[in-house]
Write a protein that holds these residues in place. Structure first.
Motif, short mmCIF file in Angstrom:
data_model
loop_
_atom_site.label_atom_id
_atom_site.label_comp_id
_atom_site.label_asym_id
_atom_site.label_seq_id
_atom_site.Cartn_x
_atom_site.Cartn_y
_atom_site.Cartn_z
N GLU A 126 -62.44 -26.42 11.55
CA GLU A 126 -63.48 -26.57 10.54
C GLU A 126 -64.85 -26.29 11.16
O GLU A 126 -65.30 -26.98 12.08
CB GLU A 126 -63.45 -27.99 9.96
CG GLU A 126 -64.42 -28.22 8.82
CD GLU A 126 -64.09 -27.38 7.58
OE1 GLU A 126 -64.99 -27.25 6.73
OE2 GLU A 126 -62.96 -26.88 7.45
N LEU A 127 -65.49 -25.22 10.65
CA LEU A 127 -66.76 -24.73 11.20
C LEU A 127 -66.68 -24.52 12.71
O LEU A 127 -67.68 -24.66 13.42
CB LEU A 127 -67.90 -25.69 10.84
CG LEU A 127 -68.21 -25.77 9.34
CD1 LEU A 127 -69.32 -26.77 9.08
CD2 LEU A 127 -68.60 -24.40 8.79
N GLY A 128 -65.50 -24.19 13.19
CA GLY A 128 -65.31 -23.87 14.61
C GLY A 128 -65.27 -25.06 15.53
O GLY A 128 -65.28 -24.88 16.76
N THR A 129 -65.18 -26.27 14.99
CA THR A 129 -65.26 -27.47 15.82
C THR A 129 -63.88 -28.09 16.06
O THR A 129 -62.92 -27.78 15.38
CB THR A 129 -66.16 -28.53 15.17
OG1 THR A 129 -65.53 -29.02 13.97
CG2 THR A 129 -67.53 -27.96 14.84
N GLY A 130 -63.83 -29.01 17.03
CA GLY A 130 -62.61 -29.77 17.28
C GLY A 130 -61.57 -29.07 18.12
O GLY A 130 -60.42 -29.53 18.19
N ALA A 131 -61.94 -27.98 18.78
CA ALA A 131 -60.96 -27.20 19.54
C ALA A 131 -60.24 -28.03 20.59
O ALA A 131 -59.00 -27.95 20.74
CB ALA A 131 -61.65 -26.00 20.19
N LEU A 132 -60.97 -28.83 21.34
CA LEU A 132 -60.36 -29.57 22.43
C LEU A 132 -59.48 -30.70 21.92
O LEU A 132 -58.45 -31.02 22.53
CB LEU A 132 -61.44 -30.10 23.37
CG LEU A 132 -62.37 -29.01 23.96
CD1 LEU A 132 -63.36 -29.63 24.93
CD2 LEU A 132 -61.56 -27.91 24.64
N ASP A 133 -59.84 -31.29 20.77
CA ASP A 133 -58.98 -32.31 20.17
C ASP A 133 -57.65 -31.71 19.73
O ASP A 133 -56.59 -32.32 19.89
CB ASP A 133 -59.67 -32.96 18.97
CG ASP A 133 -60.85 -33.82 19.36
OD1 ASP A 133 -60.76 -34.51 20.38
OD2 ASP A 133 -61.87 -33.80 18.64
N VAL A 134 -57.72 -30.51 19.17
CA VAL A 134 -56.50 -29.82 18.75
C VAL A 134 -55.60 -29.55 19.95
O VAL A 134 -54.38 -29.79 19.90
CB VAL A 134 -56.85 -28.50 18.03
CG1 VAL A 134 -55.60 -27.63 17.83
CG2 VAL A 134 -57.51 -28.79 16.69
N LEU A 135 -56.18 -29.06 21.03
CA LEU A 135 -55.38 -28.77 22.22
C LEU A 135 -54.80 -30.05 22.82
O LEU A 135 -53.66 -30.05 23.32
CB LEU A 135 -56.23 -28.03 23.25
CG LEU A 135 -56.66 -26.62 22.83
CD1 LEU A 135 -57.62 -26.03 23.86
CD2 LEU A 135 -55.46 -25.70 22.65
N ASP A 136 -55.56 -31.14 22.79
CA ASP A 136 -55.03 -32.41 23.29
C ASP A 136 -53.79 -32.83 22.51
O ASP A 136 -52.81 -33.31 23.10
CB ASP A 136 -56.10 -33.51 23.18
CG ASP A 136 -57.18 -33.40 24.24
OD1 ASP A 136 -56.98 -32.65 25.21
OD2 ASP A 136 -58.23 -34.06 24.08
N LEU A 137 -53.82 -32.65 21.19
CA LEU A 137 -52.69 -33.06 20.36
C LEU A 137 -51.51 -32.10 20.49
O LEU A 137 -50.38 -32.52 20.77
CB LEU A 137 -53.12 -33.16 18.90
CG LEU A 137 -51.99 -33.46 17.89
CD1 LEU A 137 -51.24 -34.73 18.26
CD2 LEU A 137 -52.56 -33.56 16.48
#
Length: 303
Positions: free
Chosen positions: A167-178
């Motif tokens: 969403e709006l290019g954010t949260g990339a590292l949270d996604v990879l953590d999960l």
């Protein structure tokens, strides 16, 4: 086992994909967020023809479950245009679905994904070639965690790549953590989308270091004034040695955005974005980003 890209006409070797729009939509419509839906078969046919005229040879459609994929229409469109088309399974953000739809998927979401990847979407017989999920703005809510966990299960069952709407290019590292940390998905089977919308070069580099693919998609959006920063972001990643992790897409999501309706559409990716990036990183790398990288990102050893 041999790696292959699963298109709507069957599995093809990654080297056969050719010049690829790695994130786009031929059909798309949100039941709860109506307006400017992509529903016209004739317009989809014309857009593919316009893309082909610019040298395009493959389109990866990220339209997931319940958002108007029109799977049965994809094989004839691919056949008529001579453009490879990859379809998606998966689930978007909760805002796009009513409660009955989501309730009907509880307890069986991974099973639905696997079925669409291996047997076919509905009664169409068309098999999906990837799994599309979505994060939230700077975080992951319960819906995102549910869909991504199911996507990871489906990946482990089939080998399919997982593509992620950030969403709006954010949260990339949270996604990879999960996905990669908690759920054990190999990073090279994950594609992060919309990184151009949040031109944070530090986060881009951290994500690339994981081994995932980074998609710069959706150029020329009037509400995302980041086009001018995208070449710098691509150059920074290339200079850091991550040129083989980059993907490009047009991400056409409304009828007005299609080139045949006066918008930039799929051809803009090759007509303008390609030339702009050649100035930033050179013709050789741009060529590989459009051909070799998608082949590796979407070709898997299907199980």
């Amino acid at each position: 086992m041999v790696s292959a890209v699963r298109t709507v006409l069957g599995d093809v070797p990654p080297g056969d994909l050719g010049v690829c729009d790695a994130h786009d939509h031929l059909f798309f419509g949100s039941p709860l967020l109506p307006g400017q839906e992509l529903r016209s078969v004739a317009a989809a046919r014309a857009e593919l023809a316009a893309f082909r005229e610019q040298g395009g040879q493959a389109v990866v459609q990220w339209t997931p479950y319940g958002l108007g994929r029109r799977a049965a229409d994809l094989p004839p469109l691919s056949r008529e245009s001579g453009v490879h088309v990859v379809a998606a399974t998966g689930l978007h953000q909760a805002v796009h679905y009513d409660e009955d739809t989501l309730a009907g998927l509880r307890g069986r979401l991974a099973e639905v994904f696997v079925s669409e990847l291996t047997t076919g979407i509905g009664v169409s017989g068309v098999r999906a070639g990837l799994i599309k999920v979505a994060g939230g703005f700077h975080g992951l809510d319960a819906h995102a965690r549910w869909t991504m966990t199911a996507a990871a299960e489906a990946h482990h069952a089939t080998g399919a790549s997982i593509v992620v709407h950030l969403e709006l290019g954010t949260g990339a590292l949270d996604v990879l953590d999960l996905l990669c940390g908690e759920s054990g998905v190999p990073p090279h089977r994950v594609v992060l989308g919309h990184l151009n919308r949040s031109p944070d070069l530090v986060v881009h580099r951290q994500a690339a270091e994981s081994g995932c693919y980074l998609a710069f998609d959706g150029p020329s959006r009037t509400n995302h004034a980041t086009d001018w920063r995208m070449p710098d972001a691509v150059r920074a990643l290339a200079d850091a040695g991550f040129g083989d992790r980059l993907l490009l897409g047009a991400d056409t999501t409304t009828a007005a955005a299609r080139s045949v309706d006066g918008g930039p559409g799929m051809p803009y990716l090759l007509r303008r974005v390609r030339q702009r990036l050649v100035h930033a990183v050179g013709e050789d790398l741009v060529g590989r980003i459009l051909t070799e990288n998608p082949g590796r990102a979407f070709a898997v050893e299907w199980r």
